[in-house]
Every structure is written in structure tokens, then in C-alpha cells.
Design a protein around this motif. Structure first.
Motif, mmCIF file in Angstrom:
data_model
loop_
_atom_site.group_PDB
_atom_site.id
_atom_site.type_symbol
_atom_site.label_atom_id
_atom_site.label_comp_id
_atom_site.label_asym_id
_atom_site.label_seq_id
_atom_site.Cartn_x
_atom_site.Cartn_y
_atom_site.Cartn_z
ATOM 1 N N ASP A 57 23.571 5.317 -71.792
ATOM 2 C CA ASP A 57 23.885 4.657 -70.528
ATOM 3 C C ASP A 57 25.391 4.571 -70.270
ATOM 4 O O ASP A 57 25.879 3.627 -69.670
ATOM 5 N N TRP A 58 26.129 5.587 -70.724
ATOM 6 C CA TRP A 58 27.575 5.582 -70.563
ATOM 7 C C TRP A 58 28.002 5.688 -69.113
ATOM 8 O O TRP A 58 28.997 5.064 -68.727
ATOM 9 N N THR A 59 27.303 6.442 -68.302
ATOM 10 C CA THR A 59 27.680 6.561 -66.897
ATOM 11 C C THR A 59 27.636 5.196 -66.232
ATOM 12 O O THR A 59 28.561 4.818 -65.508
ATOM 13 N N GLU A 60 26.600 4.448 -66.494
ATOM 14 C CA GLU A 60 26.469 3.101 -65.938
ATOM 15 C C GLU A 60 27.582 2.188 -66.453
ATOM 16 O O GLU A 60 28.186 1.428 -65.678
ATOM 17 N N LYS A 61 27.865 2.251 -67.753
ATOM 18 C CA LYS A 61 28.936 1.437 -68.334
ATOM 19 C C LYS A 61 30.289 1.800 -67.719
ATOM 20 O O LYS A 61 31.098 0.921 -67.422
ATOM 21 N N PHE A 62 30.529 3.090 -67.547
ATOM 22 C CA PHE A 62 31.791 3.534 -66.954
ATOM 23 C C PHE A 62 31.914 3.007 -65.533
ATOM 24 O O PHE A 62 32.965 2.495 -65.150
ATOM 25 N N LEU A 63 30.869 3.146 -64.746
ATOM 26 C CA LEU A 63 30.920 2.678 -63.358
ATOM 27 C C LEU A 63 31.161 1.179 -63.278
ATOM 28 O O LEU A 63 31.938 0.713 -62.438
ATOM 29 N N LYS A 64 30.520 0.410 -64.142
ATOM 30 C CA LYS A 64 30.738 -1.048 -64.175
ATOM 31 C C LYS A 64 32.173 -1.386 -64.544
ATOM 32 O O LYS A 64 32.695 -2.412 -64.129
ATOM 33 N N ALA A 65 32.818 -0.522 -65.320
ATOM 34 C CA ALA A 65 34.191 -0.747 -65.755
ATOM 35 C C ALA A 65 35.209 -0.175 -64.769
ATOM 36 O O ALA A 65 36.413 -0.269 -64.995
ATOM 37 N N GLY A 66 34.736 0.425 -63.684
ATOM 38 C CA GLY A 66 35.647 0.991 -62.697
ATOM 39 C C GLY A 66 36.115 2.395 -63.019
ATOM 40 O O GLY A 66 37.117 2.868 -62.487
ATOM 41 N N ILE A 67 35.390 3.084 -63.889
ATOM 42 C CA ILE A 67 35.714 4.460 -64.245
ATOM 43 C C ILE A 67 34.752 5.367 -63.496
ATOM 44 O O ILE A 67 33.558 5.363 -63.764
ATOM 45 N N THR A 68 35.282 6.125 -62.550
ATOM 46 C CA THR A 68 34.435 6.998 -61.735
ATOM 47 C C THR A 68 34.038 8.253 -62.514
ATOM 48 O O THR A 68 34.574 8.519 -63.600
ATOM 49 N N GLU A 69 33.144 9.016 -61.943
ATOM 50 C CA GLU A 69 32.745 10.281 -62.568
ATOM 51 C C GLU A 69 33.947 11.213 -62.698
ATOM 52 O O GLU A 69 34.117 11.875 -63.724
ATOM 53 N N ASP A 70 34.789 11.254 -61.666
ATOM 54 C CA ASP A 70 35.987 12.094 -61.726
ATOM 55 C C ASP A 70 36.944 11.613 -62.816
ATOM 56 O O ASP A 70 37.555 12.428 -63.506
ATOM 57 N N ASP A 71 37.067 10.289 -62.970
ATOM 58 C CA ASP A 71 37.898 9.744 -64.048
ATOM 59 C C ASP A 71 37.357 10.169 -65.407
ATOM 60 O O ASP A 71 38.121 10.530 -66.298
ATOM 61 N N GLY A 72 36.043 10.099 -65.570
ATOM 62 C CA GLY A 72 35.421 10.503 -66.829
ATOM 63 C C GLY A 72 35.682 11.962 -67.144
ATOM 64 O O GLY A 72 36.030 12.314 -68.281
ATOM 65 N N LYS A 73 35.540 12.810 -66.135
ATOM 66 C CA LYS A 73 35.800 14.236 -66.329
ATOM 67 C C LYS A 73 37.265 14.485 -66.676
ATOM 68 O O LYS A 73 37.578 15.300 -67.552
ATOM 69 N N ALA A 74 38.166 13.797 -65.990
ATOM 70 C CA ALA A 74 39.599 13.963 -66.245
ATOM 71 C C ALA A 74 39.960 13.473 -67.650
ATOM 72 O O ALA A 74 40.768 14.096 -68.340
ATOM 73 N N ALA A 75 39.359 12.378 -68.080
ATOM 74 C CA ALA A 75 39.618 11.855 -69.434
ATOM 75 C C ALA A 75 39.129 12.839 -70.486
ATOM 76 O O ALA A 75 39.808 13.063 -71.504
ATOM 77 N N ILE A 76 37.965 13.432 -70.257
ATOM 78 C CA ILE A 76 37.436 14.436 -71.192
ATOM 79 C C ILE A 76 38.371 15.637 -71.255
ATOM 80 O O ILE A 76 38.696 16.130 -72.341
ATOM 81 N N ALA A 77 38.827 16.105 -70.102
ATOM 82 C CA ALA A 77 39.728 17.259 -70.070
ATOM 83 C C ALA A 77 41.033 16.960 -70.804
ATOM 84 O O ALA A 77 41.524 17.787 -71.576
#
Length: 87
Positions: A57-77
Motif C-alpha cells: 500500500d505504498w502508493t496510498e501511503k505516499f499520497l497521504k504524505a503528499g508524495i505524488t506519483e511523479d514525485d515517486g518516479k523522480a525519487a526512484i530515478a
């Protein structure tokens, strides 16, 4: 499963908005270890959830923390450019 702390959230947001070459230049051993052990695990699980439907459930946790999908992708990169194995 790993929890998402406030420090983790801030670290991921920094990765999402920073240049890897600048981060690497200022990174000490403690920061590198945290990236390898804690943040790397979180980003790897997030990546697997979004590419292999791993059921976390990381996507949900990220969204609750204010981390968007684009932020997640950028952090991974950024983490990959720093040499962290995400896949």
C-alpha cells in the motif's frame, strides 16, 4: 513492511526534487547508508507495487504524505542515479 516516517517522507521529497550529482557530492556515509537500507527498501517496494502489483500500500501511503506519483518516479530515478538498486 516498513513504515513511512517523517524523515523518510522528507528524504523522498528531497530525492524527487534534487539533482543526483549534487546529492552525491554532499552525501556522507550515514546518509548513504540510510539511502541504501531504509529509503531504498521503501522505493523498491513502491516500484514493485506499481510495476508488478505486489499488493503493498505504498502508493496510498505516499499520497497521504503528499508524495505524488511523479514525485515517486523522480525519487526512484534519482536513487538509481545514486547507484541504489530499485528493481
Amino acid at each position: 513492511m516498513t513504515d513511512l516516517s517523517l524523515e523518510d517522507i522528507e528524504f523522498i521529497k528531497i530525492l524527487a526534487t534534487s539533482d543526483a550529482t549534487i546529492l552525491q557530492a554532499g552525501m556522507n556515509n550515514a546518509t548513504r547508508a540510510r539511502l541504501d537500507v531504509q529509503i531504498g527498501v521503501i522505493l523498491r517496494e513502491y516500484y514493485h507495487e506499481n510495476t508488478m502489483n505486489s499488493g503493498t500500500d505504498w502508493t496510498e501511503k505516499f499520497l497521504k504524505a503528499g508524495i505524488t506519483e511523479d514525485d515517486g518516479k523522480a525519487a526512484i530515478a534519482c536513487a538509481r542515479r545514486l547507484g541504489i538498486d530499485i528493481s
